[in-house]
Design a protein around this motif. Sequence first.
Motif, short mmCIF file in Angstrom:
data_model
loop_
_atom_site.label_atom_id
_atom_site.label_comp_id
_atom_site.label_asym_id
_atom_site.label_seq_id
_atom_site.Cartn_x
_atom_site.Cartn_y
_atom_site.Cartn_z
N SER A 208 14.63 32.30 45.54
CA SER A 208 13.76 33.49 45.32
C SER A 208 13.23 33.40 43.92
O SER A 208 13.97 32.73 43.13
CB SER A 208 14.24 34.66 45.81
OG SER A 208 15.66 34.85 45.13
N GLY A 209 12.21 34.00 43.72
CA GLY A 209 11.89 34.17 42.22
C GLY A 209 11.23 32.78 41.75
O GLY A 209 10.64 31.92 42.29
N ASN A 210 11.50 32.48 40.48
CA ASN A 210 11.08 30.99 39.95
C ASN A 210 11.88 30.03 40.13
O ASN A 210 13.04 30.19 39.81
CB ASN A 210 10.80 31.23 38.39
CG ASN A 210 9.80 32.24 37.92
OD1 ASN A 210 8.58 32.04 38.23
ND2 ASN A 210 10.05 33.27 37.15
N ARG A 211 11.53 29.08 41.03
CA ARG A 211 12.43 28.00 41.44
C ARG A 211 13.05 27.01 40.51
O ARG A 211 11.98 26.18 39.86
CB ARG A 211 11.93 27.48 42.69
CG ARG A 211 11.42 28.69 43.92
CD ARG A 211 10.73 27.91 45.01
NE ARG A 211 10.44 28.70 45.97
CZ ARG A 211 9.01 29.20 46.12
NH1 ARG A 211 8.08 28.88 45.15
NH2 ARG A 211 8.70 29.87 47.07
N SER A 212 14.13 26.72 40.19
CA SER A 212 14.51 25.70 39.43
C SER A 212 16.19 25.48 39.58
O SER A 212 16.77 26.81 39.91
CB SER A 212 14.36 25.96 37.86
OG SER A 212 14.99 27.09 37.50
N ALA A 213 16.67 24.62 39.29
CA ALA A 213 18.11 24.37 39.48
C ALA A 213 18.50 23.44 38.18
O ALA A 213 17.93 22.38 38.19
CB ALA A 213 18.57 23.80 40.58
N GLU A 214 19.49 23.82 37.42
CA GLU A 214 19.94 22.87 36.27
C GLU A 214 21.25 22.72 36.22
O GLU A 214 22.13 23.72 36.57
CB GLU A 214 19.64 23.72 34.89
CG GLU A 214 19.81 22.90 33.84
CD GLU A 214 19.29 23.81 32.43
OE1 GLU A 214 18.96 24.86 32.60
OE2 GLU A 214 19.22 23.00 31.36
N VAL A 215 21.65 21.42 36.05
CA VAL A 215 23.08 20.86 36.06
C VAL A 215 23.28 20.09 34.57
O VAL A 215 22.54 19.41 34.24
CB VAL A 215 23.29 19.76 36.98
CG1 VAL A 215 24.63 19.47 37.17
CG2 VAL A 215 23.04 20.65 38.43
N ASP A 216 24.37 20.57 33.86
CA ASP A 216 24.89 19.93 32.69
C ASP A 216 26.08 19.22 33.30
O ASP A 216 26.97 19.86 33.37
CB ASP A 216 25.19 20.95 31.48
CG ASP A 216 23.82 21.41 30.93
OD1 ASP A 216 22.90 20.90 31.05
OD2 ASP A 216 23.84 22.82 30.61
N LEU A 217 25.96 17.81 33.17
CA LEU A 217 27.08 17.06 33.63
C LEU A 217 28.23 16.87 32.52
O LEU A 217 29.33 16.86 32.70
CB LEU A 217 26.49 15.73 33.97
CG LEU A 217 25.46 15.55 35.00
CD1 LEU A 217 25.31 14.27 35.49
CD2 LEU A 217 26.18 16.38 36.37
N PHE A 218 27.60 16.43 31.40
CA PHE A 218 28.73 16.33 30.11
C PHE A 218 27.83 16.48 28.76
O PHE A 218 26.53 16.51 28.80
CB PHE A 218 29.55 15.13 30.39
CG PHE A 218 28.91 13.98 30.31
CD1 PHE A 218 28.15 13.09 29.34
CD2 PHE A 218 28.26 13.34 31.51
CE1 PHE A 218 27.57 12.13 29.15
CE2 PHE A 218 27.50 12.19 31.60
CZ PHE A 218 27.13 11.61 30.46
N SER A 219 28.63 16.70 27.67
CA SER A 219 28.14 16.78 26.36
C SER A 219 27.69 15.28 25.94
O SER A 219 28.28 14.26 25.89
CB SER A 219 29.14 16.99 25.36
OG SER A 219 28.32 17.37 23.96
N PHE A 220 26.23 14.88 25.89
CA PHE A 220 25.94 13.61 25.64
C PHE A 220 25.93 13.27 24.07
O PHE A 220 26.03 12.15 23.37
CB PHE A 220 24.53 13.51 26.34
CG PHE A 220 23.77 12.39 26.21
CD1 PHE A 220 24.45 11.00 26.68
CD2 PHE A 220 22.76 12.01 25.27
CE1 PHE A 220 23.67 9.80 26.63
CE2 PHE A 220 22.30 10.80 25.25
CZ PHE A 220 22.69 9.68 25.71
#
Length: 640
Positions: free
Chosen positions: A73-85
């Motif tokens: 719902s709403g503004n569709r997005s998905a964010e994943v931070d795997l590790f500090s690069f």
Amino acid sequence: MDNIQYSAAVEYAAASGTLSSIWLLFAIPLASAAVLFLLGRRADKWGHLLGVASVVATFVLGLVYFFQLKGLSGNRSAEVDLFSFMPVGSLKVDFGLLLDPLSAVFVLLITGVGSLIHIYAVGYMAHDPGRRRFFAFFNLFIAAMLLLVLGNNYVMLYFGWEGVGLASYLLISFFFDKPSAATAGKKAFLMNRVGDAGFAIAMFLMFAQLGSVNYDDVFNGVNQLTQGTVLVMGLLLLLGACGKSGQFPLQAWLPDAMEGPTPVSALIHAATMVTAGVYLIARSNAVFSANATLQTVVVSIGALTLLIGCVIGCAKDDIKRVLAYSTVSQIGYMFLGVGLGGAAYALAIIHLLAHGFFKAGMFLGAGSVMHGMQDQVDIRRFGGLWKYMKITWITFGLGYVAIIGLPPLSGFFTKDPIILAAFNRPGWTGWLFGGAALLGAGLTAFYMTRLFVLTFHGPKRWTDGQHPHESPAVMTVPLVLLAVGSVASGFLMSTSVVDWLTPVLGKHAEEHGRLGHWTVTGMTMAVVALGLAAGVLLFRKGTALEEQPAGPVVTAARNNLYADTFNELVFELPGRYLTRALVFLDNRGIDGVVNGLAAMVGGGSGRLRRAQTGYVRSYALSMLGGALLVVAALMAVTLG
């Protein structure tokens, strides 16, 4: 276009459920590439199957993520931070991924069209001893491109950007024992480094001015910068985009990329590398929309490049090079769209997606023709092939009709709206850019008709030793599926994709300009019909092999409008002479001084060594001489 803050256009949602594993999208093809590299010849018998399966699996996974994203719902997005690069001082860069409407459509394009090209390559590369190595490079290319579009900050985008550059070098120079292929690979690599340097400096400027290279920080902070800073930042990003997408002045490498196997040409020119520059500008729409001069530069480059590609395409006889300059031209239309801003951002993306279908189909169709004609590429040596290669003829024909923009195929729904937006640009420049886009449409119809007629129609012009035949099913089935996309993609995407991209590119009001939709459509159809008719009338009876049309324009077009000559005179020759001068200075100057000092010390020590005779009387005489000199010096001081 409404000026909107990026946070209002896209609100990131924390990834949950299956969407938390979006890293698999690039990890699967990357892992398959690693397996093929590490196992080497032990994977020769089945390596191509692993390569195809990994990309098909990624496409299926991309579809799953797409529908899950659509269900948010709403503004569709998905964010994943795997590790500090990259935690360096105040610079904090995570290895983060972002799946939003823009990156999702690119994922489907890359993996969907890429899967069909992979399947086609199984048949095309069947007899090549390096097929396993080819699929390893191919999967590395796909993985790098996916990382490019999935990164949630400019460093991650740049990471994939450079991976694409490496993979393209390996693929273009795949036949490395062929001098022209090795040279083309190096040319592509070096010209892309010019653009990449601009991209890197742009990131340095972002960090210096905004303290971050994350998308949301940059896009929300761009309105706080001076117009001069925004202009410089945008021009540097544009330089990077021109390098990857083969736009003026960095377009010369793209046609030479034809030296790689035909599936490489299809992948680079249709679904991956050349689209990276358009993606960069679309992703950075907040930067480019913040400065009117910057938008004018983008539009100017797009208009100029589309005409360059059309003019040169009219004079080429190599079937793949005609298609290559067609790509240069069509990417020019996309740059024109993203430069116009407003609703044209989405129009450029729609044309990019449709172009992925019909251009991949035509490149693979060209490979099918080469397969049936013993690798012949000169269209003057074809003719009448429709009788022998009916599937290739029909599928290539549908791509041809799509690219020239005849209804109801995809190009009609994607290219015409860009021409309309160009004409409706405020001020006199609207007439200029709209006229350039309209002229490009007519030239495209002419040179593509020339290509299609000389290849498939008219009298046969091949030698008696050639026996044209249709390609196997593993090659023709992808052609059929791509042809379906060439027919339907434009109509299906013309409204739905615009709405889908709204969270990233903003919601745009309907724009009313000097010309209406049907007026521009009528003008476009008129010039397309004129170009098509001219192509048929001039080439329906074939063309003589020795025919070389006279005139400065044709000569210039056959020589790529002297772009290579310019680069050689302005960049290569001065660089070569500078290198020679520096080598001479190093050998004769720096090395000369060092070697001279060493020789002086060595020579002096050799002469001093002669004084060491080993005789006591010689040493006593030397001591006496020294004592006399000291006494004489003391007496001179005393008496003085």
